[in-house]
Design a protein around this motif. Structure first.
Motif, PDB file in Angstrom:
ATOM      1  N   GLN A 146       0.807  -1.229   0.000  1.00 56.38           N
ATOM      2  CA  GLN A 146       0.000   0.000   0.000  1.00 56.38           C
ATOM      3  C   GLN A 146       0.838   1.274   0.000  1.00 56.38           C
ATOM      4  OE1 GLN A 146      -3.338   0.032  -0.420  1.00 56.38           O
ATOM      5  NE2 GLN A 146      -3.058  -2.172  -0.689  1.00 56.38           N
ATOM      6  N   LEU A 147       2.104   1.162   0.364  1.00 59.48           N
ATOM      7  CA  LEU A 147       2.976   2.347   0.394  1.00 59.48           C
ATOM      8  C   LEU A 147       4.169   2.085  -0.535  1.00 59.48           C
ATOM      9  CD1 LEU A 147       2.904   2.704   4.303  1.00 59.48           C
ATOM     10  CD2 LEU A 147       1.508   4.001   2.678  1.00 59.48           C
ATOM     11  N   PRO A 148       3.901   2.046  -1.846  1.00 58.23           N
ATOM     12  CA  PRO A 148       4.931   1.617  -2.799  1.00 58.23           C
ATOM     13  C   PRO A 148       6.141   2.548  -2.860  1.00 58.23           C
ATOM     14  CG  PRO A 148       2.987   2.418  -3.957  1.00 58.23           C
ATOM     15  CD  PRO A 148       2.620   2.353  -2.518  1.00 58.23           C
TER      16      PRO A 148
ATOM     17  N   THR B 192       2.411  13.039  12.229  1.00 59.19           N
ATOM     18  CA  THR B 192       2.718  12.128  11.132  1.00 59.19           C
ATOM     19  C   THR B 192       3.045  12.912   9.883  1.00 59.19           C
ATOM     20  OG1 THR B 192       2.034  10.116   9.966  1.00 59.19           O
ATOM     21  CG2 THR B 192       0.350  11.819  10.208  1.00 59.19           C
ATOM     22  N   TYR B 193       3.867  12.349   9.028  1.00 61.84           N
ATOM     23  CA  TYR B 193       4.059  12.885   7.690  1.00 61.84           C
ATOM     24  C   TYR B 193       3.086  12.141   6.798  1.00 61.84           C
ATOM     25  CZ  TYR B 193       8.044  15.785   8.756  1.00 61.84           C
ATOM     26  OH  TYR B 193       8.844  16.788   9.252  1.00 61.84           O
ATOM     27  N   ALA B 194       1.995  12.835   6.429  1.00 60.49           N
ATOM     28  CA  ALA B 194       0.950  12.198   5.625  1.00 60.49           C
ATOM     29  C   ALA B 194       1.288  12.307   4.147  1.00 60.49           C
ATOM     30  CB  ALA B 194      -0.389  12.865   5.900  1.00 60.49           C
ATOM     31  N   ASP B 195       1.053  11.214   3.412  1.00 65.41           N
ATOM     32  CA  ASP B 195       1.146  11.279   1.942  1.00 65.41           C
ATOM     33  C   ASP B 195       0.045  12.218   1.457  1.00 65.41           C
ATOM     34  OD1 ASP B 195       3.065   9.361   2.052  1.00 65.41           O
ATOM     35  OD2 ASP B 195       1.846   7.739   1.212  1.00 65.41           O
ATOM     36  N   ASN B 196       0.303  12.895   0.359  1.00 68.58           N
ATOM     37  CA  ASN B 196      -0.697  13.804  -0.212  1.00 68.58           C
ATOM     38  C   ASN B 196      -2.082  13.179  -0.320  1.00 68.58           C
ATOM     39  OD1 ASN B 196       0.129  16.532  -1.045  1.00 68.58           O
ATOM     40  ND2 ASN B 196       1.840  15.401  -1.927  1.00 68.58           N
ATOM     41  N   ASN B 197      -2.137  11.946  -0.817  1.00 70.08           N
ATOM     42  CA  ASN B 197      -3.434  11.304  -1.047  1.00 70.08           C
ATOM     43  C   ASN B 197      -4.094  10.818   0.243  1.00 70.08           C
ATOM     44  OD1 ASN B 197      -1.500   9.288  -0.723  1.00 70.08           O
ATOM     45  ND2 ASN B 197      -2.792   7.798  -1.786  1.00 70.08           N
ATOM     46  N   ALA B 198      -3.386  10.902   1.369  1.00 69.75           N
ATOM     47  CA  ALA B 198      -3.970  10.446   2.640  1.00 69.75           C
ATOM     48  C   ALA B 198      -4.348  11.617   3.550  1.00 69.75           C
ATOM     49  CB  ALA B 198      -2.995   9.513   3.359  1.00 69.75           C
ATOM     50  N   VAL B 199      -4.128  12.849   3.078  1.00 71.96           N
ATOM     51  CA  VAL B 199      -4.438  14.024   3.903  1.00 71.96           C
ATOM     52  C   VAL B 199      -5.935  14.048   4.257  1.00 71.96           C
ATOM     53  CG1 VAL B 199      -4.559  16.560   3.885  1.00 71.96           C
ATOM     54  CG2 VAL B 199      -2.466  15.408   3.145  1.00 71.96           C
ATOM     55  N   GLY B 200      -6.781  13.669   3.283  1.00 71.31           N
ATOM     56  CA  GLY B 200      -8.235  13.640   3.520  1.00 71.31           C
ATOM     57  C   GLY B 200      -8.603  12.669   4.632  1.00 71.31           C
ATOM     58  N   TYR B 201      -8.005  11.501   4.599  1.00 68.18           N
ATOM     59  CA  TYR B 201      -8.247  10.506   5.657  1.00 68.18           C
ATOM     60  C   TYR B 201      -7.803  11.060   7.013  1.00 68.18           C
ATOM     61  CZ  TYR B 201      -7.002   6.646   8.749  1.00 68.18           C
ATOM     62  OH  TYR B 201      -6.838   5.847   9.860  1.00 68.18           O
ATOM     63  N   PHE B 202      -6.583  11.615   7.089  1.00 65.60           N
ATOM     64  CA  PHE B 202      -6.097  12.118   8.382  1.00 65.60           C
ATOM     65  C   PHE B 202      -6.946  13.290   8.872  1.00 65.60           C
ATOM     66  CE2 PHE B 202      -2.204   9.702   7.313  1.00 65.60           C
ATOM     67  CZ  PHE B 202      -2.055   9.033   8.519  1.00 65.60           C
TER      68      PHE B 202
HETATM   69  N1  ACO Z   1      -8.633  10.574   0.913  1.00 66.66           N
HETATM   70  C1  ACO Z   1      -9.738  11.171   1.393  1.00 66.66           C
HETATM   71  N2  ACO Z   1     -10.617  10.574   2.196  1.00 66.66           N
HETATM   72  C2  ACO Z   1     -10.373   9.294   2.509  1.00 66.66           C
HETATM   73  C3  ACO Z   1      -9.264   8.585   2.039  1.00 66.66           C
HETATM   74  C4  ACO Z   1      -8.370   9.285   1.199  1.00 66.66           C
HETATM   75  N3  ACO Z   1      -7.286   8.692   0.714  1.00 66.66           N
HETATM   76  N4  ACO Z   1      -9.312   7.333   2.527  1.00 66.66           N
HETATM   77  C5  ACO Z   1     -10.418   7.259   3.262  1.00 66.66           C
HETATM   78  N5  ACO Z   1     -11.048   8.443   3.247  1.00 66.66           N
HETATM   79  C6  ACO Z   1     -12.243   8.806   3.960  1.00 66.66           C
HETATM   80  C7  ACO Z   1     -13.382   7.863   3.719  1.00 66.66           C
HETATM   81  O1  ACO Z   1     -14.163   8.268   2.611  1.00 66.66           O
HETATM   82  C8  ACO Z   1     -14.140   7.999   5.012  1.00 66.66           C
HETATM   83  O2  ACO Z   1     -14.949   9.160   5.001  1.00 66.66           O
HETATM   84  P1  ACO Z   1     -16.433   9.155   5.671  1.00 66.66           P
HETATM   85  O3  ACO Z   1     -16.187   8.875   7.127  1.00 66.66           O
HETATM   86  O4  ACO Z   1     -16.925  10.514   5.381  1.00 66.66           O
HETATM   87  O5  ACO Z   1     -17.153   8.044   4.985  1.00 66.66           O
HETATM   88  C9  ACO Z   1     -13.044   8.220   6.036  1.00 66.66           C
HETATM   89  O6  ACO Z   1     -11.940   8.738   5.322  1.00 66.66           O
HETATM   90  C10 ACO Z   1     -12.605   6.974   6.746  1.00 66.66           C
HETATM   91  O7  ACO Z   1     -12.637   5.879   5.856  1.00 66.66           O
HETATM   92  P2  ACO Z   1     -12.284   4.409   6.331  1.00 66.66           P
HETATM   93  O8  ACO Z   1     -13.138   3.431   5.585  1.00 66.66           O
HETATM   94  O9  ACO Z   1     -12.319   4.341   7.802  1.00 66.66           O
HETATM   95  O10 ACO Z   1     -10.785   4.350   5.809  1.00 66.66           O
HETATM   96  P3  ACO Z   1      -9.995   3.061   5.259  1.00 66.66           P
HETATM   97  O11 ACO Z   1     -10.377   1.852   6.022  1.00 66.66           O
HETATM   98  O12 ACO Z   1     -10.092   2.993   3.786  1.00 66.66           O
HETATM   99  O13 ACO Z   1      -8.501   3.461   5.638  1.00 66.66           O
HETATM  100  C11 ACO Z   1      -6.522   4.393   4.642  1.00 66.66           C
HETATM  101  C12 ACO Z   1      -7.937   4.662   5.162  1.00 66.66           C
HETATM  102  C13 ACO Z   1      -5.683   3.809   5.767  1.00 66.66           C
HETATM  103  C14 ACO Z   1      -5.921   5.718   4.181  1.00 66.66           C
HETATM  104  C15 ACO Z   1      -6.614   3.358   3.477  1.00 66.66           C
HETATM  105  O14 ACO Z   1      -7.427   3.865   2.475  1.00 66.66           O
HETATM  106  C16 ACO Z   1      -5.279   2.964   2.889  1.00 66.66           C
HETATM  107  O15 ACO Z   1      -4.647   2.010   3.339  1.00 66.66           O
HETATM  108  N6  ACO Z   1      -4.800   3.671   1.836  1.00 66.66           N
HETATM  109  C17 ACO Z   1      -3.570   3.347   1.138  1.00 66.66           C
HETATM  110  C18 ACO Z   1      -2.331   3.580   2.003  1.00 66.66           C
HETATM  111  C19 ACO Z   1      -2.205   5.013   2.489  1.00 66.66           C
HETATM  112  O16 ACO Z   1      -2.374   5.973   1.761  1.00 66.66           O
HETATM  113  N7  ACO Z   1      -1.858   5.154   3.790  1.00 66.66           N
HETATM  114  C20 ACO Z   1      -1.562   6.427   4.436  1.00 66.66           C
HETATM  115  C21 ACO Z   1      -0.231   6.900   4.004  1.00 66.66           C
HETATM  116  S1  ACO Z   1       0.458   8.166   5.063  1.00 66.66           S
HETATM  117  C22 ACO Z   1       1.195   7.304   6.345  1.00 66.66           C
HETATM  118  O17 ACO Z   1       1.198   6.104   6.365  1.00 66.66           O
HETATM  119  C23 ACO Z   1       1.791   8.085   7.464  1.00 66.66           C
END
Ligand code: ACO
Length: 162
Positions: free
Chosen positions: A28-30, A111-121
């Protein structure tokens, strides 16, 4: 389904889970060198909170607690591809916060978030604004080009898990 927090302690089951988590991170983190992932996941100063289903790792977060500074640095966070966007990432982060507060005495995460993970964080309460005094983290975590520094304050009382 269960959430566990383990580190490299030579217990067979824990080592199997850590290897499973390492493989998820590698996929997942290529952009992360595989040797770097292995080194941190197996480092005894790091801990990993994982989601386990049918004795298989679904995903996890590896972090380093800086107990004296009361903050933790999230190194890696991922959920295996076919289980993403089902809510596991959110539940995982809540378990991490609860564990870090109650077991390590931490008040913040960085944390240092990847650009595409900022929304999740963002959804997990992380901001790009860093409120933590620089003296508390400067020199502990190293600068890293490939991401955006984000911070999360852990609520001192909130029950994060049920
Ligand atoms: N960008 C924007 N929003 C996101 C993303 C994203 N990449 N991923 C999930 N979300 C949102 C979801 O839509 C959801 O929103 P909601 O609550 O409004 O429905 C919320 O975040 C939580 O979603 P979950 O289902 O709990 O998240 P998921 O189980 O998919 O885990 C994760 C999120 C860990 C980022 C996963 O998608 C993943 O493994 N991605 C690939 C690896 C990655 O990018 N990891 C982070 C890198 S940075 C680091 O490791 C420090």
């Amino acid at each position: 389904l269960k959430f566990v927090c383990v580190s490299n302690d030579n217990i067979d089951e824990h080592m199997i889970w850590l290897i499973g988590l390492k493989n998820i991170f590698a996929r997942q983190l290529p952009n992360m060198p595989k040797e770097y992932i292995v080194r941190l996941v197996m480092d005894r100063g790091h801990k990993s909170v994982m989601v386990i289903r049918r004795n298989t790792v679904v995903g996890g977060i590896t972090y380093r607690p800086y107990v004296s500074q009361k903050f933790g640095e999230i190194a890696f966070c991922a959920i295996t591809s076919d289980e993403q966007v089902k809510g596991y990432g959110t539940r995982l982060m809540n378990h991490l916060k609860q564990h870090a507060r109650d077991m390590d005495g931490l008040t913040h995460f960085l944390t240092y978030a990847d650009n595409n993970a900022v929304g999740y964080f963002n959804k997990q309460g992380f901001t790009k604004d860093i409120f933590l005094e620089k003296e508390r983290w400067h020199g502990y975590i190293k600068d890293y080009d490939g991401g955006i520094l984000m911070e999360c304050k852990i609520d001192p009382k909130l029950p994060y898990t049920d």
